[in-house]
Scaffold this motif. Sequence first.
Motif, PDB file in Angstrom:
ATOM      1  N   LYS A 122       0.838  -1.195   0.000  1.00 24.09           N
ATOM      2  CA  LYS A 122       0.000   0.000   0.000  1.00 24.09           C
ATOM      3  C   LYS A 122       0.876   1.249   0.000  1.00 24.09           C
ATOM      4  O   LYS A 122       0.596   2.199  -0.731  1.00 24.09           O
ATOM      5  N   SER A 171      -3.596  -7.609  -1.706  1.00 23.77           N
ATOM      6  CA  SER A 171      -2.258  -7.022  -1.641  1.00 23.77           C
ATOM      7  C   SER A 171      -1.425  -7.352  -2.879  1.00 23.77           C
ATOM      8  O   SER A 171      -0.558  -6.560  -3.270  1.00 23.77           O
ATOM      9  N   LEU A 179      -2.184  -4.627  -5.343  1.00 21.61           N
ATOM     10  CA  LEU A 179      -1.428  -3.422  -4.985  1.00 21.61           C
ATOM     11  C   LEU A 179       0.025  -3.561  -5.412  1.00 21.61           C
ATOM     12  O   LEU A 179       0.615  -2.624  -5.958  1.00 21.61           O
TER      13      LEU A 179
END
Length: 167
Positions: free
Chosen positions: A21, A117, A120
């Motif tokens: 992130k 994730s 990301l």
Amino acid sequence: MVSNGDAGKVESAPDGSDRYKLAYEAAMHSLSQQDGTLGNLRNRATGLVTIATVIASFAGFFGVGTKDKPLPAEYAVGLVIFIVLIVAAVMYVLMPKKDWAFGPDAKDILDSEYGGSELLWSQALGMHDSVADNDKEINRRAKAYSVAVVLLGLEAVYTVIVSLVSR
């Protein structure tokens, strides 16, 4: 983020999602800054063309040449050459570039096999590559802008010399 109990010490989550992130946000910030830099560079480049044509107009019509004694043709050609060179450099700065990227690609996100994730991570990695590619192109365009600034200065000096010589 997970605290391990030590005062002030914080560790990342085991899956790396915090790191992904942060990388995604950093890449977005870099791309946004590059977009602003390019916009500012293009605005300044447009101003150079305006200044160059104003200098030549005043030299050709008001500053140097008069009704009784017009600007000699060879000097006028010199001014036109300066304007053409400045416009060429500015056009390179203003020219759109194919595949220019200043953010994540929505289609790429929708088509991605990743989720969470991993998504990301993949987007941050792609934007990192775009930042590097954009940086090279922005630097080339900044150099073209610098050339146009030098040419503008030379045009101004040329105009002063022409005004002194043609009197």
